[in-house]
Design an enzyme around this catalytic site. Structure first.
Site, short mmCIF file in Angstrom:
data_model
loop_
_atom_site.label_atom_id
_atom_site.label_comp_id
_atom_site.label_asym_id
_atom_site.label_seq_id
_atom_site.Cartn_x
_atom_site.Cartn_y
_atom_site.Cartn_z
N LYS A 1 -4.39 6.63 19.55
CA LYS A 1 -3.63 6.05 20.66
C LYS A 1 -3.68 4.52 20.61
O LYS A 1 -2.64 3.85 20.77
CB LYS A 1 -4.20 6.55 22.00
CG LYS A 1 -3.58 5.91 23.23
CD LYS A 1 -2.09 6.18 23.34
CE LYS A 1 -1.54 5.62 24.64
NZ LYS A 1 -0.10 5.85 24.79
N CYS B 1 0.18 -0.51 28.52
CA CYS B 1 -0.24 0.01 27.21
C CYS B 1 -0.31 -1.08 26.16
O CYS B 1 -1.39 -1.51 25.77
CB CYS B 1 0.72 1.12 26.77
SG CYS B 1 0.61 2.62 27.77
#
Length: 415
Positions: free
Chosen positions: A215, A269
């Site tokens: 991720k 993010c």
């Protein structure tokens, strides 16, 4: 795993990821209780409404709440599967803050039973899922915890981050592939079996640390590529070259795909996660750190450019178009456009008109910045600054821009 319609899921966190995920699960006939610390969020969801903007989410939440498959609560509820989707910010020194994750782990520890599955979805530094196991183990000595050394436990613990695009979250939660890391291989397989109940994409299993790094790597890769585009735009400005023409022509090469530059990088993010890698391996993450520094410095450069235009035209009003961190969403987290607008508002308060169609219907100001209608801003301002490529801005009639000074950080209008 039990029959789908009997599985009880507890979703801890009902934000931009938690609520859509909970709704998608409920739509797959899982019975979901969403937990949030904000009473207003709980009340809003239980009335079948939503507190954030996302395509198709309102209709989905209304339906699953009406069907009794989704409800919200302030208190953690017993369940078969617990999913943690809470924020993971960083401090001013770029040190990851996993306190929300660990607080969520503590909240579910008290209701865990043998056979339960715990999944962390929050984007987290490598090793965070193991911290979740440690926290639960400290509070529940009656339960055997799984171990990365291979020992199975009374509960299963896994990590499975989302990889979705705002504006397409519902679609991508279902269609995108998933990387699922388990504390043990059995934990990963159990989590994968759960996700396959509502995910059409491939669910690949791996170790928990690999999944955590996957991720972070995805977002760092994007950040690096955006940093190249942003740095290229600075160089082209210095050399008085059209950045957009350079990118357009360079991208005709079959193996080149330069991304679009902008006023910086925002969102929870890409603007955050690379720092988790830097914090974990500061000596090795030299390129990742540099990319973050390039992108973090871009708003200051944009502000300087706009100030220069404003000083050169002291009687001219300035229109700033966009505050969100990307186009066509109402997400303002880590938004470079908002950072630019706030700085300009402090200096040119009487000359500034800010337009943000996603700030909320009828809203007259946003975080202390007065808002204007697009037509009014275009009619009254001689300096037009594009910070976000919202569709409404892309569709502006070119005649409305005639004779005006344009600073387009998104390349939506022909030079």
């Amino acid at each position: 795993m039990k029959n789908t319609n009997k599985i009880q899921v507890c979703m801890v966190g009902l934000g931009y990821i938690g609520l859509p995920t909970a709704a998608v699960m409920a739509n797959a006939h899982l019975r979901v209780t969403g937990i949030d610390v904000n009473p207003q969020v709980v009340e809003t969801i239980n009335s079948g409404r939503i507190h954030l903007q996302e395509n198709d989410l309102a209709e989905l939440v209304e339906a699953v709440v009406a069907n009794g498959l989704l409800k919200a609560s302030l208190e953690t509820a017993p369940a078969d599967v617990f999913v943690i989707a809470v924020p993971t910010p960083f401090t001013d020194a770029h040190v990851p803050d996993v306190s929300y994750v660990l607080a969520a782990a503590r909240s579910i520890a008290k209701v865990l039973k043998k056979g339960d599955l715990v999944i962390l979805e929050s984007t987290s530094p490598v090793g965070t899922t193991e911290q979740v196991v440690d926290v639960i183990g400290e509070l529940r000595s009656d339960l055997q915890m799984p171990s990365v050394n291979g020992a199975e436990g009374d509960i299963s613990v896994a990590y499975c981050p989302e990889r979705v695009l705002p504006g397409r979250i519902i679609v991508e939660l279902i269609e995108n592939d998933r990387s699922i890391g388990g504390i043990t291989p059995a934990c990963a397989e159990k989590a994968a079996a759960f996700y396959r109940k509502f995910v059409k994409g491939e669910c690949s299993t791996t170790s928990v640390r690999v999944a955590e790094m996957v991720k972070l790597s995805e977002n760092a890769f994007r950040d690096l590529n955006i940093a190249f585009a942003n740095e290229l735009s600075l160089i082209c400005d210095r050399l008085a070259i059209d950045t957009w023409e350079v990118i357009r022509l360079a991208n005709r090469h079959p193996r080149v795909n330069i991304l679009a530059p902008g006023p910086g990088v925002g969102g929870h993010c890409i603007a955050v996660d690379p720092w988790f890698i830097v914090d974990s391996a500061p000596e090795e993450a030299r390129l990742i750190r540099t990319a973050r520094e390039v992108n973090d410095s871009k708003p200051a450069y944009v502000i300087e450019r706009i100030v220069g235009l404003a000083v050169a035209q002291p009687e001219t009003k300035i229109a700033v178009l966009g505050l969100a961190f990307k186009a066509n969403i109402d997400d303002f987290r880590e938004s470079p456009a908002l950072e630019v607008a706030k700085a300009l508002h402090q200096r040119f308060v009487d000359r500034l008109m800010v337009v943000e169609p996603y700030a909320g219907e009828g809203q007259v100001e946003f975080q202390g910045i007065p808002l204007a209608h697009l037509d009014d801003a275009l009619d009254n301002c001689g300096i037009i600054v594009v910070l976000v490529d919202h569709d409404a801005f892309c569709q502006v009639d070119p005649e409305k821009l005639a004779g005006k000074t344009i600073y387009d950080t998104r390349g939506i209008w022909p030079a």
